[in-house]
Scaffold this active site. Structure first.
Site, PDB file in Angstrom:
ATOM      1  N   TRP A 163     -26.050  90.618-107.803  1.00  0.00           N
ATOM      2  CA  TRP A 163     -26.178  91.903-107.955  1.00  0.00           C
ATOM      3  C   TRP A 163     -27.391  92.387-108.498  1.00  0.00           C
ATOM      4  O   TRP A 163     -27.754  93.536-108.750  1.00  0.00           O
ATOM      5  CB  TRP A 163     -24.876  92.369-108.733  1.00  0.00           C
ATOM      6  CG  TRP A 163     -24.616  91.562-109.986  1.00  0.00           C
ATOM      7  CD1 TRP A 163     -23.598  90.584-110.097  1.00  0.00           C
ATOM      8  CD2 TRP A 163     -25.337  91.485-111.129  1.00  0.00           C
ATOM      9  NE1 TRP A 163     -23.760  89.959-111.219  1.00  0.00           N
ATOM     10  CE2 TRP A 163     -24.899  90.615-112.037  1.00  0.00           C
ATOM     11  CE3 TRP A 163     -26.520  92.500-111.632  1.00  0.00           C
ATOM     12  CZ2 TRP A 163     -25.314  90.145-113.088  1.00  0.00           C
ATOM     13  CZ3 TRP A 163     -26.976  91.982-112.967  1.00  0.00           C
ATOM     14  CH2 TRP A 163     -26.321  90.922-113.775  1.00  0.00           C
ATOM     15  N   ASN A 164     -28.178  91.415-109.295  1.00  0.00           N
ATOM     16  CA  ASN A 164     -29.217  91.700-110.077  1.00  0.00           C
ATOM     17  C   ASN A 164     -30.380  92.297-109.375  1.00  0.00           C
ATOM     18  O   ASN A 164     -31.519  92.916-109.959  1.00  0.00           O
ATOM     19  CB  ASN A 164     -29.362  90.596-111.171  1.00  0.00           C
ATOM     20  CG  ASN A 164     -29.760  89.366-110.597  1.00  0.00           C
ATOM     21  OD1 ASN A 164     -29.674  89.115-109.224  1.00  0.00           O
ATOM     22  ND2 ASN A 164     -30.529  88.606-111.345  1.00  0.00           N
ATOM     23  N   ALA A 189     -23.274  90.855-102.971  1.00  0.00           N
ATOM     24  CA  ALA A 189     -22.437  91.129-104.292  1.00  0.00           C
ATOM     25  C   ALA A 189     -21.461  92.461-104.011  1.00  0.00           C
ATOM     26  O   ALA A 189     -22.041  93.490-103.850  1.00  0.00           O
ATOM     27  CB  ALA A 189     -23.031  90.902-105.503  1.00  0.00           C
ATOM     28  N   GLY A 241     -27.512  82.897-106.914  1.00  0.00           N
ATOM     29  CA  GLY A 241     -26.501  82.865-107.978  1.00  0.00           C
ATOM     30  C   GLY A 241     -26.363  81.818-109.031  1.00  0.00           C
ATOM     31  O   GLY A 241     -27.392  81.093-109.151  1.00  0.00           O
ATOM     32  N   SER A 242     -25.112  81.937-109.511  1.00  0.00           N
ATOM     33  CA  SER A 242     -25.292  80.830-110.737  1.00  0.00           C
ATOM     34  C   SER A 242     -25.132  79.462-110.153  1.00  0.00           C
ATOM     35  O   SER A 242     -24.468  79.175-108.981  1.00  0.00           O
ATOM     36  CB  SER A 242     -23.976  81.114-111.434  1.00  0.00           C
ATOM     37  OG  SER A 242     -22.974  81.156-110.503  1.00  0.00           O
ATOM     38  N   GLU A 263     -30.915  79.149-104.948  1.00  0.00           N
ATOM     39  CA  GLU A 263     -31.802  79.655-105.935  1.00  0.00           C
ATOM     40  C   GLU A 263     -30.509  79.874-106.989  1.00  0.00           C
ATOM     41  O   GLU A 263     -29.789  80.927-107.088  1.00  0.00           O
ATOM     42  CB  GLU A 263     -32.366  80.947-105.450  1.00  0.00           C
ATOM     43  CG  GLU A 263     -33.237  80.868-104.331  1.00  0.00           C
ATOM     44  CD  GLU A 263     -34.660  80.021-105.153  1.00  0.00           C
ATOM     45  OE1 GLU A 263     -35.625  79.648-104.369  1.00  0.00           O
ATOM     46  OE2 GLU A 263     -34.565  80.042-106.286  1.00  0.00           O
ATOM     47  N   LEU A 264     -30.722  79.150-108.045  1.00  0.00           N
ATOM     48  CA  LEU A 264     -29.527  79.150-109.180  1.00  0.00           C
ATOM     49  C   LEU A 264     -29.819  79.515-110.449  1.00  0.00           C
ATOM     50  O   LEU A 264     -31.089  80.417-110.535  1.00  0.00           O
ATOM     51  CB  LEU A 264     -28.898  77.875-108.939  1.00  0.00           C
ATOM     52  CG  LEU A 264     -28.401  77.158-107.740  1.00  0.00           C
ATOM     53  CD1 LEU A 264     -27.947  75.689-107.627  1.00  0.00           C
ATOM     54  CD2 LEU A 264     -27.584  78.145-106.851  1.00  0.00           C
TER      55      LEU A 264
END
Ligand SMILES: NC(=O)C1=CN([C@@H]2O[C@H](COP(=O)(O)OP(=O)(O)OC[C@H]3O[C@@H](n4cnc5c(N)ncnc54)[C@H](OP(=O)(O)O)[C@@H]3O)[C@@H](O)[C@H]2O)C=CC1
Ligand SMILES: O=C(O)[C@H](O)CS(=O)(=O)O
Length: 488
Positions: A163-164, A189, A241-242, A263-264
């Site tokens: 979402w960022n 997201a 994401g995470s 891409e974490l």
């Protein structure tokens, strides 16, 4: 849609960009249910979005698989032309796309406009790269043998994004995928699907063929992820994401030996040496720490300041942070919007409390306000044994650590499972080379706090990810290399 959506539509020059449905095989579709998208600054519902099921997502993969065969037959130049049109439409509608983004994600309008331009730049760049997917010939190993190497699109690429950065994280994947001749199924997201569906509106207008670019909106992220990982027609998974979710997806994708880009998470050190230009370092720290209100994977998460300049830097930083305006991103003059949700606020408060409970000092900020607003915080006396040294805050908290010399700070900076972005300010050339080479990160910013561009290979080492996005390297992950051995 409810009244609040009407208010948002009234802000748009082209209200048709506010699209609550999913986009599959060139058709707008509803789900068997809807989920609400809220404005984090106001808490109001701005859209009721199509909630697709796993079966719906499987149908989107089928459509992408069918469409990809023909799309791969287009020449690179033909694909470049339609991608260029998509880029131009994004820039033509930059204001509306930014308004939609701020309404659903919260970032200030100026930052949202910047993200639209940044996201569009990936489409512009990889549209050009579509014409440069070169192979090679290699001298034969026998007199009657000829060796040729060609590169072909991997097939259907599935994407899961956070979402960022609701636009740029999608185009950073879709642009190289489409340029390479892949078809794309993206799941945004649940907090920020409207930026993605607006992208699909413009992709449709640009003439991207039905089935080549699909957006599956869904609240059921785990179901979607399993479909992507288990469907044999998906040959590429790209995730931002995470690290926690990245691990889940990698395990799921392993059964199909699926090509993955990850891409974490990050935990960026921001180092200020005693020979730094302190004013420049403060400016860089503000940009690096508070961009998107600290909600980026490349934000400074730890700020290390050499003993001799620690107090002066802390004083200058506090003065600069005191000027930052917290408010609704749609209102002029806002520097910091709301955090995305309450758990994000709780994480910032948890990290602040942990520092002060273990001997650190809250210099300023950290006051939770109405909704998910919180004032930007600076803490001093932070040490490696505190949570913020190992966990990503993902919010507006600047923890200051002291250090004596290069060896000590490099050891502290590298003491993490993450390895995405890092930054340092120094003037001595020998120091710059030694520190840049010693930092175990995929990205090193030297005398700058902002490193994001479509022209460079963005990505992490260690548990911050796999692969690179952006630059000419970025298209390789959407291609398969084929070796042709010909007997003449
Ligand atoms: N390296 C990079 O470029 C970036 C890294 N990040 C990292 O991500 C984190 C913040 O973003 P955040 O969105 O909270 O991260 P999450 O990893 O929680 O979510 C990212 C995306 O994955 C989806 N998701 C969650 N669980 C699953 C699952 N089991 N299967 C499939 N999809 C799933 C989410 O959907 P839903 O939200 O609907 O559950 C969301 O769309 C931070 O750690 C940050 O550092 C963020 C952006 C960029
Ligand atoms: O999600 C993020 O944090 C982005 O990857 C950071 S950037 O690419 O916009 O710098």
């Amino acid at each position: 849609m409810r009244d609040d959506a009407t208010n948002l539509k009234s802000l748009l020059k082209d209200p048709s960009l506010l699209e609550p449905r999913a986009y599959v095989n060139g058709v707008w579709m509803d789900g068997d249910a809807t989920f609400d998208v809220t404005n984090p600054a106001r808490g109001d519902v701005i859209a009721e979005v199509a909630d697709l099921s796993r079966a719906d997502v499987a149908r989107a993969v089928e459509a992408a698989y069918a469409a990809q065969k023909d799309w791969a037959k287009w020449t690179g130049k033909e694909r470049a032309s339609v991608l260029r049109t998509w880029f131009e439409l994004m820039m033509e509608h930059q204001d509306d796309l930014a308004t939609i983004m701020t309404a659903e994600q919260g970032k200030p309008l100026a930052e949202a406009k910047g993200e639209i331009a940044y996201g569009a730049a990936f489409i512009e760049f990889f549209g050009e790269e579509a014409k440069r997917i070169y192979g090679e010939t290699i001298p034969g190993h026998q007199r009657d043998k000829r060796i040729t190497v060609i590169k072909q699109p991997i097939g259907v690429a599935a994407s899961i994004t956070p979402w960022n950065f609701p636009t740029a994280m999608i185009t950073r994947k879709a642009a190289p995928a489409l340029a390479a001749g892949c078809a794309f199924v993206g799941r945004p997201a649940a907090e920020t699907p409207l930026s993605a569906t607006a992208l699909a509106v413009l992709a449709d207008r640009a003439g991207i063929p039905a089935g080549v670019f699909n957006v599956v909106t869904s609240s059921r992220s785990s179901d979607v992820g399993k479909e992507f990982c288990e469907n044999p027609k998906v040959r590429k998974l790209t995730f931002t994401g995470s690290t926690e979710v990245g691990r889940i997806l990698l395990k799921q994708a392993a059964d199909q030996v699926m090509k993955c880009s990850m891409e974490l998470g990050g935990n960026a050190p921001f180092i200020v040496f005693d020979d730094a230009d302190l004013d420049a370092a403060v400016e860089g720290a503000i940009a690096c720490k508070f961009r998107n209100n600290g909600q980026t994977c490349v934000c400074a998460n730890r700020i290390y300041v050499q003993d001799g300049v620690y107090d002066a830097f802390a004083e200058k930083l506090a003065a600069a942070v005191g000027k930052l305006k917290v408010g609704d991103g749609l209102e002029a003059g806002t520097d910091l919007g709301p955090l995305i949700n309450q758990s994000a606020v709780d994480k910032v408060k948890e990290h602040i409390a942990d520092v002060t409970a273990h001997g650190g000092t809250l210099l300023c900020g950290g006051e939770a306000q109405e909704g998910t607003f919180i004032t930007p915080a600076i803490l001093t006396g932070v040490t490696q044994d505190m949570k913020v040294a190992q966990e990503e805050t993902f919010g507006p908290m600047a923890p200051l650590f002291r250090f004596k010399d290069e060896d000590e700070v490099i050891e502290m900076a590298n003491d993490t499972i993450f390895g995405l972005a890092s930054y340092f300010y120094a003037k001595d050339l020998s120091r710059v080379y030694k520190v840049a080479e010693a930092l175990e990160y995929g990205i090193v910013g030297v005398n700058t706090g902002i490193i994001s561009t479509e022209l460079a290979p963005f990505g992490g080492v260690k548990q911050s990810g796999l692969g690179r996005e952006g630059s000419h390297h970025g298209i390789e992950d959407y291609l398969e290399m084929k070796y042709i051995c010909m007997s003449v």
